[in-house]
Every structure is written in structure tokens, then in C-alpha cells.
Design a protein around this motif. Structure first.
Motif, PDB file in Angstrom:
ATOM      1  N   LEU A  13       0.834  -1.208   0.000  1.00 55.52           N
ATOM      2  CA  LEU A  13       0.000   0.000   0.000  1.00 55.52           C
ATOM      3  C   LEU A  13       0.865   1.253   0.000  1.00 55.52           C
ATOM      4  O   LEU A  13       0.562   2.229  -0.682  1.00 55.52           O
ATOM      5  N   GLU A  60      -7.687   3.624  -0.775  1.00 57.22           N
ATOM      6  CA  GLU A  60      -7.214   2.242  -0.831  1.00 57.22           C
ATOM      7  C   GLU A  60      -7.530   1.616  -2.187  1.00 57.22           C
ATOM      8  O   GLU A  60      -8.664   1.669  -2.653  1.00 57.22           O
ATOM      9  N   PRO A  61      -6.505   1.012  -2.816  1.00 59.48           N
ATOM     10  CA  PRO A  61      -6.780   0.353  -4.094  1.00 59.48           C
ATOM     11  C   PRO A  61      -7.717  -0.838  -3.899  1.00 59.48           C
ATOM     12  O   PRO A  61      -7.710  -1.478  -2.847  1.00 59.48           O
ATOM     13  N   LEU A  62      -8.516  -1.115  -4.932  1.00 66.76           N
ATOM     14  CA  LEU A  62      -9.364  -2.295  -4.894  1.00 66.76           C
ATOM     15  C   LEU A  62      -8.504  -3.540  -5.037  1.00 66.76           C
ATOM     16  O   LEU A  62      -8.784  -4.573  -4.441  1.00 66.76           O
TER      17      LEU A  62
END
Lengths: 201, 149
Positions: A13, A60-62
């Protein structure tokens, strides 16, 4: 529990949020495995990882797609334009491929080019190639400044100075030969070097 | 965050740059040293229980610091959590140094910086851009000046 590997996500992340701009970013449509519908995603390529978010600016990325050992192919479909596929031919059988669609021809071509050269392996091969060229180009030549500094070194006083003039001459010739060969290769190797190699434009 | 465990598993089975049985300690408080098979593949460090074929964990080696600790020991920590260290105790100091060297070079970002350096140097020496022949000289990721060196 077999089949449950823990990926240290905090660092991944962190990488996805790095201050440096991503290698490529933009809107892509990703085909859902479940519904077969294309879903709009904001994508960012960093190194050998393709991150995707629901929307640009989401924290937040999927998810992420690992771009190692994969093939990226244009789909050339009449019904699904501007689509390409990321697949893993050497991966386990039945492993999913990712079907992606871009918004137009230019975007698709740009993404395919970027994704197919994103792997660590590709970068490493490129780096080794350049390292080889760097060494072959006589990177060991010294500048006049270094030469002067060497004169003040007790070690150099003890063992003497190398023949810098001779070295420069030699490196110069090496570079000219390499240039001729590169020019040759660019012209498809149609000509062989003839006559005086010292033939600068 | 979704990711394909299968892709990572597949990667963990690729030939490794480096692999060895090393004593490893996780950052969790009260963690003890455990013998693990540690395997470096591209910019990932996988670790396995010594008798198992599938890794129990994976570390992405980007934005991390590889530090020499006491004798035979090195650690990996990440920029986001500098105090949480994965500790590795090697058999010898030599093995320790080899791993430190290998892990520092294992990041995509490190290789990118090296590539930019060589590209720039070759261009200065020969007047020619070595990336032109690959058709990638315009790619943003290989430009000097867009990244902090």
C-alpha cells in the motif's frame, strides 16, 4: 493452513501511494470475473505492479495485478473495441486472465506497450545490456582533473602514471568502432565496414 | 485489497536469485526466531516453513531498508513502519553481507535508477541514446529528472 500465504500489505500500500508519479495512469475498464461486465477503474502502473481503484483519488486500491511472467495481447474484437488481455501462459492451468478495455486506440496502445515492458525481468535484461555498453564504451577513461589529482598521490608517485595519452587514443578508437557497428546494425547490417573506420560525419 | 494469490504462488516457484535456510523473526512482539526457507524472486522475498512447498509469506522489496544489525544478522523494515523489523540471522557474516547486497539490488526502483544512470552516461560518452533502438526512449519511467535519485 496450506494455500494461505500472507502478503505484507502495508508495504504494498505504501508503494501504491509513493510520492513519485506512477509509470502510467488512467482510466481502464476491467471485465469482472463474476458478471462479465466491464467495470470502470482508475489504474496506476508502478514497477511490475498494476494497481486499480474504483475512482481516482480513492485512498485504498481495490486490487493489484502482478505483471511478471505475463503476456499482454490485443484482442481485436468487433464487439469489444480497444480490448486487451493480460494472461499468464506459464502460470497454473485455468489461471484467470484479465480482460481490459481502454477508451480509445491511442490509450490502448499506450497501455499495452507499458504493461508488456513492465516486468522486473525485462528491466533487468535491459539493465544488463546497458551495463555492457557502458563498460565497452571505455568508461575507465580519466579526465584531466583526475590526471592532475593522481600526480599528487603518493601511491601514484610510487608506481608512476599510466600512459593517459595512449589510453585516450585507444578508447577513442574503440568508440569509433562501436559507433560504426551500431550504425551498421541500424542499417540492417547490409554493409560491412569498409576502408578507414575513422570516418566521422 | 484484492490480489491473486495464485500469481504470487506461481512467482514463488520461479527460479530464485537467492535461496537459503535462515533463522527469521517477524516484527510481532514476543516473536521468536524460526528456521525458514527464504527465497528471493524478482522484487519479492518469499519465506516457507522448511518442509512445505508453498510460502507462508511474501514481502515486496520496495520502499524498504535493509540494515545490518549485530553479527550475522540483517533486518528488513519498510519506510511506512521503520520500527517494525523482520530479522534474519545467517550462519556466517559472509552470508549476511551477500544477502544484504542482493536484497538492496532487488528493488525495481533500484534497477530503474541504475538504468537511468547508465543511459545518461552512455549518451554523454557516445552522443547516442541507448534506449532508442528498443523504441522506449520516450517512456516516462526512464527519464532523468522525473525521479529523485
Amino acid at each position: 493452513v496450506p494455500g494461505h500465504m500472507k502478503l505484507h500489505e502495508t508495504s504494498v500500500l505504501g508503494y501504491s501511494r509513493a510520492a513519485a508519479p506512477p509509470d502510467r495512469q488512467g482510466r481502464l475498464y476491467k471485465k469482472s470475473e463474476r458478471s462479465s461486465a466491464y467495470q470502470r477503474r482508475w489504474c496506476e502502473l508502478r514497477g511490475n505492479l498494476l494497481f486499480y481503484w474504483e475512482r481516482q483519488g480513492d485512498r485504498e486500491p481495490l486490487g493489484l495485478i502482478l505483471l511478471e511472467g505475463c503476456t499482454v495481447e490485443l484482442q481485436e474484437s468487433a464487439t469489444e473495441p480497444f480490448t486487451f488481455e493480460i494472461s499468464y501462459p506459464q502460470g497454473p492451468p485455468g489461471h484467470r486472465a484479465y480482460k481490459m478495455a481502454a477508451e480509445d486506440q491511442a490509450s490502448m496502445e499506450g497501455w499495452v506497450r507499458a504493461l508488456s515492458t513492465a516486468s522486473f525481468d525485462y528491466l533487468r535484461a535491459l539493465l544488463m545490456e546497458l551495463e555492457g555498453q557502458y563498460r565497452a564504451s571505455g568508461a575507465l577513461g580519466t579526465t584531466p582533473l583526475e590526471e592532475r589529482a593522481a600526480r599528487h598521490s603518493p601511491l601514484v608517485a610510487a608506481v608512476g602514471l599510466p600512459d593517459f595519452e595512449g589510453l585516450h587514443q585507444q578508447f577513442g578508437e574503440e568508440i569509433v568502432k562501436l559507433r560504426a557497428r551500431w550504425r551498421e546494425e541500424r542499417a540492417g547490417g547490409a554493409q560491412t565496414a569498409q576502408g578507414n573506420l575513422i570516418d566521422l560525419e | 485489497m484484492r490480489y491473486s494469490e495464485r500469481e504470487l504462488l506461481s512467482l514463488s516457484r520461479q527460479p530464485a536469485e537467492k535461496a537459503a535456510e535462515i533463522l527469521m523473526r517477524a516484527p510481532k512482539k514476543g516473536s521468536v526466531l524460526k528456521k525458514r526457507l527464504v527465497k528471493l524472486v524478482v522484487n519479492f522475498l518469499f519465506y516457507f516453513r522448511t518442509d512445505e512447498a508453498e510460502p507462508i509469506g511474501a514481502l515486496l522489496l520496495e520502499h524498504c531498508k535493509i540494515n545490518k544489525e549485530e553479527e550475522n544478522v540483517f533486518s528488513i523494515s519498510f519506510i511506512e513502519e521503520p520500527d517494525r523489523k523482520y530479522s534474519f540471522e545467517c550462519d556466517t557474516e559472509e552470508q549476511c553481507q551477500e544477502w544484504i547486497e542482493a536484497l538492496r539490488r532487488a528493488s525495481y526502483e533500484f534497477m530503474r535508477r541504475s538504468l537511468i544512470f547508465y543511459r545518461n552516461e552512455i549518451q554523454k560518452m557516445t552522443g547516442k541514446d541507448p534506449l532508442e533502438q528498443y523504441g522506449i526512449s520516450e517512456e516516462a519511467r526512464f527519464q532523468l529528472g522525473t525521479r529523485k535519485l
